[in-house]
Write a protein that holds these residues in place. Structure first.
Motif, PDB file in Angstrom:
ATOM      1  N   LEU A   1       0.780  -1.096  -0.076  1.00 40.22           N
ATOM      2  CA  LEU A   1       0.161   0.031   0.270  1.00 40.22           C
ATOM      3  C   LEU A   1       0.773   1.208  -0.019  1.00 40.22           C
ATOM      4  O   LEU A   1       1.898   1.084   0.501  1.00 40.22           O
ATOM      5  CB  LEU A   1      -0.795   0.077   1.412  1.00 40.22           C
ATOM      6  CG  LEU A   1      -1.918  -1.184   1.558  1.00 40.22           C
ATOM      7  CD1 LEU A   1      -2.505  -0.847   2.931  1.00 40.22           C
ATOM      8  CD2 LEU A   1      -2.947  -1.060   0.362  1.00 40.22           C
ATOM      9  N   SER A   2       0.371   2.350  -0.533  1.00 43.32           N
ATOM     10  CA  SER A   2       1.275   3.511  -0.519  1.00 43.32           C
ATOM     11  C   SER A   2       1.021   4.165   0.680  1.00 43.32           C
ATOM     12  O   SER A   2       0.034   3.830   1.527  1.00 43.32           O
ATOM     13  CB  SER A   2       0.656   4.390  -1.686  1.00 43.32           C
ATOM     14  OG  SER A   2      -0.674   4.877  -1.222  1.00 43.32           O
ATOM     15  N   GLU A   3       2.019   4.843   1.245  1.00 46.98           N
ATOM     16  CA  GLU A   3       1.915   5.588   2.395  1.00 46.98           C
ATOM     17  C   GLU A   3       0.777   6.386   2.395  1.00 46.98           C
ATOM     18  O   GLU A   3       0.037   6.395   3.548  1.00 46.98           O
ATOM     19  CB  GLU A   3       3.202   6.455   2.722  1.00 46.98           C
ATOM     20  CG  GLU A   3       4.456   5.463   3.008  1.00 46.98           C
ATOM     21  CD  GLU A   3       5.651   6.297   3.465  1.00 46.98           C
ATOM     22  OE1 GLU A   3       5.414   7.482   3.847  1.00 46.98           O
ATOM     23  OE2 GLU A   3       6.721   5.827   3.190  1.00 46.98           O
ATOM     24  N   ARG A   4       0.265   7.037   1.277  1.00 46.26           N
ATOM     25  CA  ARG A   4      -0.917   8.043   1.372  1.00 46.26           C
ATOM     26  C   ARG A   4      -2.235   6.974   1.410  1.00 46.26           C
ATOM     27  O   ARG A   4      -3.084   7.497   2.262  1.00 46.26           O
ATOM     28  CB  ARG A   4      -0.874   8.701  -0.084  1.00 46.26           C
ATOM     29  CG  ARG A   4      -2.280   9.434  -0.182  1.00 46.26           C
ATOM     30  CD  ARG A   4      -2.136  10.314  -1.503  1.00 46.26           C
ATOM     31  NE  ARG A   4      -3.479  11.107  -1.453  1.00 46.26           N
ATOM     32  CZ  ARG A   4      -3.955  11.402  -2.745  1.00 46.26           C
ATOM     33  NH1 ARG A   4      -3.206  10.814  -3.962  1.00 46.26           N
ATOM     34  NH2 ARG A   4      -4.698  12.120  -2.632  1.00 46.26           N
ATOM     35  N   SER A   5      -2.045   5.810   0.960  1.00 48.12           N
ATOM     36  CA  SER A   5      -3.441   4.989   1.338  1.00 48.12           C
ATOM     37  C   SER A   5      -3.410   4.486   2.866  1.00 48.12           C
ATOM     38  O   SER A   5      -4.375   4.608   3.314  1.00 48.12           O
ATOM     39  CB  SER A   5      -3.217   3.577   0.265  1.00 48.12           C
ATOM     40  OG  SER A   5      -3.316   4.108  -0.628  1.00 48.12           O
ATOM     41  N   VAL A   6      -2.433   4.330   3.469  1.00 47.35           N
ATOM     42  CA  VAL A   6      -2.280   3.855   4.582  1.00 47.35           C
ATOM     43  C   VAL A   6      -2.728   5.012   5.552  1.00 47.35           C
ATOM     44  O   VAL A   6      -3.634   4.857   6.577  1.00 47.35           O
ATOM     45  CB  VAL A   6      -1.052   3.462   5.041  1.00 47.35           C
ATOM     46  CG1 VAL A   6      -0.785   3.189   6.848  1.00 47.35           C
ATOM     47  CG2 VAL A   6      -0.428   2.224   4.597  1.00 47.35           C
ATOM     48  N   GLN A   7      -2.215   6.218   5.334  1.00 52.16           N
ATOM     49  CA  GLN A   7      -2.675   7.463   6.022  1.00 52.16           C
ATOM     50  C   GLN A   7      -4.100   7.878   5.975  1.00 52.16           C
ATOM     51  O   GLN A   7      -4.955   8.104   6.879  1.00 52.16           O
ATOM     52  CB  GLN A   7      -1.796   8.709   5.582  1.00 52.16           C
ATOM     53  CG  GLN A   7      -0.428   8.573   6.188  1.00 52.16           C
ATOM     54  CD  GLN A   7       0.458   9.588   5.396  1.00 52.16           C
ATOM     55  OE1 GLN A   7       0.022  10.487   4.600  1.00 52.16           O
ATOM     56  NE2 GLN A   7       1.684   9.745   5.900  1.00 52.16           N
ATOM     57  N   GLY A   8      -4.621   7.391   4.652  1.00 53.89           N
ATOM     58  CA  GLY A   8      -6.153   7.608   4.698  1.00 53.89           C
ATOM     59  C   GLY A   8      -6.889   6.480   5.361  1.00 53.89           C
ATOM     60  O   GLY A   8      -8.030   6.917   5.386  1.00 53.89           O
ATOM     61  N   MET A   9      -6.425   5.600   5.630  1.00 60.86           N
ATOM     62  CA  MET A   9      -7.070   4.485   6.190  1.00 60.86           C
ATOM     63  C   MET A   9      -7.246   4.662   7.754  1.00 60.86           C
ATOM     64  O   MET A   9      -7.786   3.933   8.576  1.00 60.86           O
ATOM     65  CB  MET A   9      -6.663   3.178   5.845  1.00 60.86           C
ATOM     66  CG  MET A   9      -7.099   2.802   4.509  1.00 60.86           C
ATOM     67  SD  MET A   9      -6.973   0.868   4.239  1.00 60.86           S
ATOM     68  CE  MET A   9      -5.378   1.192   2.953  1.00 60.86           C
TER      69      MET A   9
END
Length: 169
Positions: free
Chosen positions: A160-168
């Motif tokens: 997962l991109s770091e952005r996706s993780v942060q979004g979750m």
């Protein structure tokens, strides 16, 4: 509402139709409204994922998340898990006086035996994969948590991109 109903699965459509018919003077808690909205969003997202991927939401999750993460003891139904997958029972603190009422409200096979002040809840499946239908082992859940704790990388592979993780989070 009609256009939105076309875009979401049947259960979401029922939720949206219910919301559209509510009396404007009825009072709902913020938590209740947020819960209904989250359900509708989950159903809608599952529909978008299925449409974009050309697969069912369940197949997409298995192929794109569970298998790559090595989560071999997680699925949407008990029948799809290895036979040796252990089942645990949740327990809920419940005064004895409320047990008969709860037994009438819940599906007949859900309540298990009492243990002191607690009543067992038998394992069950949800018909709604996108809002919590996964069944799995603690070990598999730990892999998913590790994926998030490491910013989207597991076993040296970026999933997962770091952005996706942060979004979750």
């Amino acid at each position: 509402v009609d256009r939105i109903v076309e875009l979401v699965p049947a259960n979401s459509a029922r939720i949206l139709n219910l919301l559209a018919t509510l009396d404007a003077h009825e009072t709902f808690t913020e938590a209740a409204i947020a819960f209904v909205i989250e359900l509708a969003i989950a159903f809608s997202c599952s529909r978008v994922i299925a449409s974009a991927s050309g697969r069912s939401y369940e197949a997409f999750v298995v192929d794109e998340l569970l298998r790559p993460l090595g989560m071999t003891h997680t699925a949407f139904a008990w029948a799809h898990l290895p036979a040796d997958t252990a089942r645990v029972s949740g327990h809920q603190r419940l005064p004895r006086i409320f047990t008969p009422a709860l037994a009438r409200l819940l599906p007949s096979d859900l309540l298990g035996a009492r243990s002191g002040r607690f009543v067992a809840l038998r394992s069950f499946e949800l018909d709604g994969a996108a809002y919590g239908g996964l069944i799995g082992s603690v070990t598999d859940a730990a892999r998913f948590v590790a994926l998030h704790a490491t910013g989207g990388t597991l076993d040296g592979v970026r999933m997962l991109s770091e952005r996706s993780v942060q979004g979750m989070q």
